[in-house]
Write a protein that holds these residues in place. Structure first.
Motif, PDB file in Angstrom:
ATOM      1  N   GLN A   1       0.826  -1.205   0.000  1.00 25.62           N
ATOM      2  CA  GLN A   1       0.000   0.000   0.000  1.00 25.62           C
ATOM      3  C   GLN A   1       0.863   1.259   0.000  1.00 25.62           C
ATOM      4  O   GLN A   1       0.540   2.238  -0.685  1.00 25.62           O
ATOM      5  N   ILE A   2       1.966   1.234   0.725  1.00 21.73           N
ATOM      6  CA  ILE A   2       2.871   2.380   0.723  1.00 21.73           C
ATOM      7  C   ILE A   2       3.471   2.561  -0.671  1.00 21.73           C
ATOM      8  O   ILE A   2       3.572   3.687  -1.170  1.00 21.73           O
ATOM      9  N   SER A   3       3.821   1.463  -1.318  1.00 21.79           N
ATOM     10  CA  SER A   3       4.344   1.542  -2.689  1.00 21.79           C
ATOM     11  C   SER A   3       3.294   2.078  -3.651  1.00 21.79           C
ATOM     12  O   SER A   3       3.611   2.842  -4.575  1.00 21.79           O
TER      13      SER A   3
ATOM     14  N   GLU B   1       8.072  15.909   0.517  1.00 22.00           N
ATOM     15  CA  GLU B   1       8.059  15.643   1.958  1.00 22.00           C
ATOM     16  C   GLU B   1       7.357  14.319   2.262  1.00 22.00           C
ATOM     17  O   GLU B   1       7.823  13.528   3.085  1.00 22.00           O
ATOM     18  N   THR B   2       6.240  14.090   1.598  1.00 20.27           N
ATOM     19  CA  THR B   2       5.493  12.856   1.813  1.00 20.27           C
ATOM     20  C   THR B   2       6.288  11.651   1.333  1.00 20.27           C
ATOM     21  O   THR B   2       6.353  10.622   2.011  1.00 20.27           O
ATOM     22  N   LYS B   3       6.898  11.770   0.156  1.00 22.86           N
ATOM     23  CA  LYS B   3       7.698  10.662  -0.382  1.00 22.86           C
ATOM     24  C   LYS B   3       8.840  10.314   0.548  1.00 22.86           C
ATOM     25  O   LYS B   3       9.128   9.138   0.784  1.00 22.86           O
ATOM     26  N   SER B   4       9.480  11.326   1.100  1.00 28.60           N
ATOM     27  CA  SER B   4      10.573  11.084   2.043  1.00 28.60           C
ATOM     28  C   SER B   4      10.071  10.294   3.259  1.00 28.60           C
ATOM     29  O   SER B   4      10.720   9.342   3.707  1.00 28.60           O
ATOM     30  N   ALA B   5       8.911  10.680   3.768  1.00 35.30           N
ATOM     31  CA  ALA B   5       8.330   9.968   4.913  1.00 35.30           C
ATOM     32  C   ALA B   5       7.950   8.536   4.537  1.00 35.30           C
ATOM     33  O   ALA B   5       8.156   7.603   5.323  1.00 35.30           O
TER      34      ALA B   5
ATOM     35  N   ASP C   1       9.336   6.694   2.135  1.00 37.61           N
ATOM     36  CA  ASP C   1      10.585   5.943   1.969  1.00 37.61           C
ATOM     37  C   ASP C   1      11.153   5.522   3.318  1.00 37.61           C
ATOM     38  O   ASP C   1      11.615   4.392   3.487  1.00 37.61           O
ATOM     39  N   LYS C   2      11.103   6.436   4.278  1.00 35.82           N
ATOM     40  CA  LYS C   2      11.602   6.118   5.619  1.00 35.82           C
ATOM     41  C   LYS C   2      10.740   5.030   6.258  1.00 35.82           C
ATOM     42  O   LYS C   2      11.261   4.095   6.876  1.00 35.82           O
ATOM     43  N   ALA C   3       9.430   5.135   6.098  1.00 38.58           N
ATOM     44  CA  ALA C   3       8.532   4.127   6.662  1.00 38.58           C
ATOM     45  C   ALA C   3       8.812   2.756   6.055  1.00 38.58           C
ATOM     46  O   ALA C   3       8.869   1.753   6.778  1.00 38.58           O
ATOM     47  N   LEU C   4       8.997   2.693   4.738  1.00 40.64           N
ATOM     48  CA  LEU C   4       9.314   1.416   4.085  1.00 40.64           C
ATOM     49  C   LEU C   4      10.611   0.838   4.612  1.00 40.64           C
ATOM     50  O   LEU C   4      10.690  -0.360   4.907  1.00 40.64           O
ATOM     51  N   SER C   5      11.610   1.669   4.747  1.00 44.05           N
ATOM     52  CA  SER C   5      12.902   1.214   5.251  1.00 44.05           C
ATOM     53  C   SER C   5      12.766   0.660   6.668  1.00 44.05           C
ATOM     54  O   SER C   5      13.301  -0.412   6.991  1.00 44.05           O
ATOM     55  N   GLU C   6      12.042   1.375   7.501  1.00 48.34           N
ATOM     56  CA  GLU C   6      11.869   0.929   8.884  1.00 48.34           C
ATOM     57  C   GLU C   6      11.015  -0.333   8.971  1.00 48.34           C
ATOM     58  O   GLU C   6      11.270  -1.200   9.812  1.00 48.34           O
TER      59      GLU C   6
ATOM     60  N   GLU D   1      10.904  -2.670   6.683  1.00 43.42           N
ATOM     61  CA  GLU D   1      11.783  -3.760   6.238  1.00 43.42           C
ATOM     62  C   GLU D   1      12.728  -4.177   7.362  1.00 43.42           C
ATOM     63  O   GLU D   1      12.969  -5.357   7.575  1.00 43.42           O
ATOM     64  N   GLU D   2      13.240  -3.189   8.078  1.00 42.22           N
ATOM     65  CA  GLU D   2      14.113  -3.496   9.213  1.00 42.22           C
ATOM     66  C   GLU D   2      13.335  -4.260  10.289  1.00 42.22           C
ATOM     67  O   GLU D   2      13.826  -5.245  10.838  1.00 42.22           O
ATOM     68  N   LEU D   3      12.129  -3.795  10.578  1.00 44.16           N
ATOM     69  CA  LEU D   3      11.298  -4.473  11.570  1.00 44.16           C
ATOM     70  C   LEU D   3      10.964  -5.886  11.131  1.00 44.16           C
ATOM     71  O   LEU D   3      11.043  -6.830  11.927  1.00 44.16           O
ATOM     72  N   ARG D   4      10.638  -6.054   9.861  1.00 41.50           N
ATOM     73  CA  ARG D   4      10.320  -7.384   9.345  1.00 41.50           C
ATOM     74  C   ARG D   4      11.498  -8.338   9.582  1.00 41.50           C
ATOM     75  O   ARG D   4      11.317  -9.481   9.971  1.00 41.50           O
ATOM     76  N   GLY D   5      12.704  -7.824   9.373  1.00 48.83           N
ATOM     77  CA  GLY D   5      13.894  -8.635   9.589  1.00 48.83           C
ATOM     78  C   GLY D   5      14.135  -8.984  11.054  1.00 48.83           C
ATOM     79  O   GLY D   5      14.781  -9.983  11.357  1.00 48.83           O
ATOM     80  N   GLN D   6      13.626  -8.175  11.946  1.00 42.37           N
ATOM     81  CA  GLN D   6      13.852  -8.386  13.381  1.00 42.37           C
ATOM     82  C   GLN D   6      12.722  -9.121  14.086  1.00 42.37           C
ATOM     83  O   GLN D   6      12.905  -9.586  15.210  1.00 42.37           O
ATOM     84  N   LEU D   7      11.574  -9.247  13.451  1.00 41.69           N
ATOM     85  CA  LEU D   7      10.403  -9.785  14.156  1.00 41.69           C
ATOM     86  C   LEU D   7      10.601 -11.200  14.690  1.00 41.69           C
ATOM     87  O   LEU D   7      10.178 -11.499  15.813  1.00 41.69           O
ATOM     88  N   GLN D   8      11.220 -12.053  13.924  1.00 45.02           N
ATOM     89  CA  GLN D   8      11.408 -13.421  14.409  1.00 45.02           C
ATOM     90  C   GLN D   8      12.311 -13.430  15.630  1.00 45.02           C
ATOM     91  O   GLN D   8      12.041 -14.135  16.600  1.00 45.02           O
ATOM     92  N   GLN D   9      13.373 -12.622  15.591  1.00 45.97           N
ATOM     93  CA  GLN D   9      14.262 -12.546  16.745  1.00 45.97           C
ATOM     94  C   GLN D   9      13.533 -11.944  17.948  1.00 45.97           C
ATOM     95  O   GLN D   9      13.704 -12.399  19.068  1.00 45.97           O
ATOM     96  N   ILE D  10      12.714 -10.943  17.699  1.00 49.90           N
ATOM     97  CA  ILE D  10      11.933 -10.336  18.781  1.00 49.90           C
ATOM     98  C   ILE D  10      11.022 -11.389  19.414  1.00 49.90           C
ATOM     99  O   ILE D  10      10.947 -11.511  20.635  1.00 49.90           O
ATOM    100  N   SER D  11      10.345 -12.151  18.582  1.00 51.38           N
ATOM    101  CA  SER D  11       9.451 -13.192  19.072  1.00 51.38           C
ATOM    102  C   SER D  11      10.217 -14.223  19.898  1.00 51.38           C
ATOM    103  O   SER D  11       9.787 -14.609  20.988  1.00 51.38           O
ATOM    104  N   THR D  12      11.351 -14.655  19.381  1.00 52.80           N
ATOM    105  CA  THR D  12      12.183 -15.628  20.106  1.00 52.80           C
ATOM    106  C   THR D  12      12.625 -15.061  21.441  1.00 52.80           C
ATOM    107  O   THR D  12      12.561 -15.735  22.472  1.00 52.80           O
TER     108      THR D  12
END
Length: 94
Positions: free
Chosen positions: A29-31, A61-65, A67-72, A74-85
């Protein structure tokens, strides 16, 4: 003395819900928002004083926000399994 450690089924469920939201289309949806913003930024599609304001200020300004949201996300997605563990092992859960 060790600090308090708590792990609950609600914590595990919350992690699963975050994963579901991210994987269920939030990044798509962000894309899509980005794509529509690019379309509206084209003066051949929309022009005039408000369009110029959108192109020169609102959209960058909106695009920058976005892009930052997508990056964050993606980072969260990468950390979720470790967070759960970590949540489950900290509380002695499985």
């Amino acid at each position: 003395m060790a600090g308090r450690v708590l792990s609950s089924e609600l914590a595990k469920t919350s992690i699963q819900q975050i994963q579901s939201i991210i994987n269920g289309g939030l990044t798509d949806q962000i894309s899509q928002l980005d794509s529509q913003g690019k379309t509206l930024s084209d003066p051949n599609v929309w022009d005039g004083p408000l369009a110029e304001k959108f192109r020169s200020g609102t959209w960058p300004e909106t695009k920058s926000a976005l892009d930052k949201a997508l990056s964050e996300l993606e980072e969260l997605r990468g950390q979720l399994q470790q967070i759960s563990t970590n949540i489950m092992s900290a509380g002695g859960g499985s």
